[in-house]
Design an enzyme around this catalytic site. Structure first.
Site, short mmCIF file in Angstrom:
data_model
loop_
_atom_site.label_atom_id
_atom_site.label_comp_id
_atom_site.label_asym_id
_atom_site.label_seq_id
_atom_site.Cartn_x
_atom_site.Cartn_y
_atom_site.Cartn_z
N ASP A 108 3.09 -4.66 7.97
CA ASP A 108 1.86 -3.90 7.82
C ASP A 108 0.73 -4.93 7.91
O ASP A 108 0.51 -5.70 6.98
CB ASP A 108 1.88 -3.20 6.46
CG ASP A 108 0.54 -2.57 6.11
OD1 ASP A 108 -0.44 -2.82 6.82
OD2 ASP A 108 0.48 -1.84 5.09
N LYS B 59 -10.61 -1.00 10.33
CA LYS B 59 -10.74 -2.18 9.47
C LYS B 59 -11.07 -3.43 10.28
O LYS B 59 -11.24 -4.50 9.73
CB LYS B 59 -9.44 -2.40 8.68
CG LYS B 59 -9.12 -1.28 7.68
CD LYS B 59 -7.83 -1.58 6.96
CE LYS B 59 -7.28 -0.37 6.23
NZ LYS B 59 -8.04 -0.02 5.03
N CYS C 48 -4.66 2.38 -3.75
CA CYS C 48 -3.42 2.89 -3.13
C CYS C 48 -2.26 1.93 -3.35
O CYS C 48 -1.38 1.78 -2.47
CB CYS C 48 -3.59 3.17 -1.64
SG CYS C 48 -4.77 4.44 -1.29
N GLN D 8 -4.43 -5.55 6.79
CA GLN D 8 -5.40 -6.49 6.20
C GLN D 8 -5.26 -7.88 6.80
O GLN D 8 -5.79 -8.85 6.25
CB GLN D 8 -5.20 -6.56 4.68
CG GLN D 8 -5.41 -5.26 3.95
CD GLN D 8 -6.84 -4.74 4.03
OE1 GLN D 8 -7.77 -5.47 4.37
NE2 GLN D 8 -7.02 -3.47 3.75
N HIS E 88 0.87 -1.18 0.00
CA HIS E 88 0.00 0.00 0.00
C HIS E 88 0.91 1.23 0.00
O HIS E 88 2.02 1.18 0.54
CB HIS E 88 -0.84 -0.06 1.29
CG HIS E 88 -1.93 0.95 1.40
ND1 HIS E 88 -1.69 2.26 1.75
CD2 HIS E 88 -3.27 0.85 1.23
CE1 HIS E 88 -2.84 2.91 1.80
NE2 HIS E 88 -3.81 2.08 1.49
N1 PLP Z 1 -1.78 -0.87 4.58
C1 PLP Z 1 -2.71 -1.62 3.98
C2 PLP Z 1 -2.35 -3.00 3.52
C3 PLP Z 1 -4.00 -1.12 3.82
O1 PLP Z 1 -4.94 -1.87 3.23
C4 PLP Z 1 -4.29 0.19 4.27
C5 PLP Z 1 -5.62 0.77 4.04
O2 PLP Z 1 -6.36 0.37 3.17
C6 PLP Z 1 -3.28 0.91 4.90
C7 PLP Z 1 -2.04 0.36 5.03
C8 PLP Z 1 -3.54 2.28 5.43
O3 PLP Z 1 -4.44 2.21 6.49
P1 PLP Z 1 -5.00 3.55 7.18
O4 PLP Z 1 -5.52 4.39 6.06
O5 PLP Z 1 -6.06 3.06 8.10
O6 PLP Z 1 -3.85 4.19 7.87
#
Ligand code: PLP
Length: 413
Positions: free
Chosen positions: A207, A233, A371, A210, A130
């Site tokens: 990270d 999430k 993203c 998900q 992401h």
């Molecule tokens: N990393 C992953 C794999 C994501 O799917 C997301 C959000 O969709 C993020 C990071 C960023 O999360 P946040 O916008 O809640 O900080």
């Protein structure tokens, strides 16, 4: 709703009543919410806890001796304990409240980068990341004259681990990788990554945005150094997340931001910093969201993460089987190990157009690059149509999606 639901392991009719938004309509049609990877819906216990916070608890934390401040502080710290248990952290103070995954990754990139990344060093990420696990590392690499190395993927959307092996060397200072890809659903071989990194003394950040709502996470068993995720999430409020860090690393890092709560003493000449976790929680936190994230954890535990995972696996399997019958539909991301996401494109159609028509039918899917622009560039596409499932979704909803996609194809033809 399909009567076959009662045959399933979870009582979905009862569960869906816990999420009031699921019984609303969109464009005159019952809502079919399949955008759970972007954000999940919230159950009554979380919604009610938010109201209860403002009607009986609202006060600042860690600052007052008065009744309400003590109560709010207790609830805030109790939530931290719940989160620490949820991911099996060795110590509560390894759990830092952040704004979300993005905030947690930026904290590590900034603090770790300042102290431990220098000119000529390398940071490894993967092709699946992401933007929030790309850009913070790019920024610190640019600042420090370091370079960003990327683990490549194959056509299925899986990391090429032999290429990862070749990227490992003594210049690598940290590896930052997603546990589960938000665009494709690929579950990465994180144990192997961590094992190989640690053999060379390289720390790993995962990270888990998900992963944390789909898979059991045990940070001690994983032996991961840092792990970030978002509350919204995992059925909790927005604006709250967790950064887990091993005590030894968090003690080594200097604070991210300065302000209230993160200090021990302040004079104009010198400030001394508070202990963990407060050292990384400058200013008034999102108290209500932090507390209610604990209610989300209670809710997940009341259902059982194992049951949640099985239901979502079944939905992915069913959706994949049904969608594969549609002529002109191509899956993007066909990894052996997947969680909760089905991404696809329709030959000759822009994902936005399909998403627009689905929305008119009350079906919420995500369209676009999610993203992950470099990943979309890899596949040579502007984006995908992504259905992402939560355990409250049903096979009947998958059927509605499949019919909706067929209709969209006919309309766009
Ligand atoms: N990393 C992953 C794999 C994501 O799917 C997301 C959000 O969709 C993020 C990071 C960023 O999360 P946040 O916008 O809640 O900080």
């Amino acid at each position: 709703m399909s009567t076959s639901l009662v045959m399933e392991e979870l009582d979905l009719i009862k569960i869906r009543k816990d999420f009031p938004i699921l019984s609303t309509t969109v464009n005159g049609k019952p809502l079919v919410y399949l955008d759970n990877a972007a954000t999940s819906q919230k159950p009554w216990p979380v919604i009610r806890a938010i109201e209860s916070y403002y009607t009986s608890l609202n006060s600042n934390v860690h600052r007052g001796v008065h009744y309400l401040s003590q109560k709010a502080t207790d609830a805030y710290e109790q939530s931290r304990r719940k989160l620490a248990t949820y991911i099996n952290a060795a110590f509560e103070h390894e759990v830092i409240f952040t704004k979300g995954t993005t905030d947690g990754i930026n904290l590590v990139a900034s603090c770790f980068g300042k102290q431990f990344i220098g000119k000529g060093d390398e940071v490894i990420i993967s092709y699946l990341e992401h933007h929030s696990n790309i850009v913070p590392w790019q920024m610190i690499c640019e600042e420090k004259g370091a370079s960003l190395k990327v683990i490549p993927i194959n056509e299925k959307g899986e990391l090429i681990m032999s290429a990862f092996d070749k990227l490992l060397n003594s210049r690598v200072k940290i590896i930052a990788c997603s546990y589960v890809s938000n665009s494709l659903g690929t579950i990465n071989p994180v144990r192997e990554i961590i094992g190989k990194a640690h053999a060379l003394g390289i720390p790993v950040l995962l990270d888990a945005a998900q992963a944390v709502q789909h898979l059991e996470l045990d940070v001690q068993e994983l032996d991961v150094d840092f792990l970030a995720f978002s509350g919204h999430k995992m059925y909790g409020p927005t604006g709250i997340g967790i950064l887990y860090g091993k005590e030894s690393w968090l003690n080594k890092l200097q604070p991210y931001q300065g302000g209230g709560d993160m200090i021990k003493t302040v004079t104009f000449e010198k400030t001394t910093y508070n202990e963990l976790p407060f050292k990384f929680e400058a200013g008034t936190p999102n108290i209500e969201a932090a507390i209610c994230l604990g209610n989300a954890v209670d809710y997940i535990n009341s259902i059982g993460l194992d049951k949640i995972a099985r239901q979502e696996e079944e939905l992915v399997e069913y959706a994949t089987a049904q969608l594969s019958l549609i002529t002109g539909l191509r899956f993007i991301g066909t990894a052996e190990n997947k969680a909760s996401v089905v991404s696809f494109v329709i030959e000759g159609q822009h994902p936005y157009d399909v998403g627009f028509i689905l929305d008119k039918m009350g079906i919420a899917v995500r369209t676009g690059h999610h993203c992950t622009e470099p990943l979309m560039n890899f596949f040579g596409i502007p984006g995908t149509i992504r259905a992402s499932f939560a355990f409250y979704n049903t096979k009947a909803e998958v059927d509605i999606l499949v019919e909706g996609v067929k209709k969209a194809i006919t309309m766009l033809a």
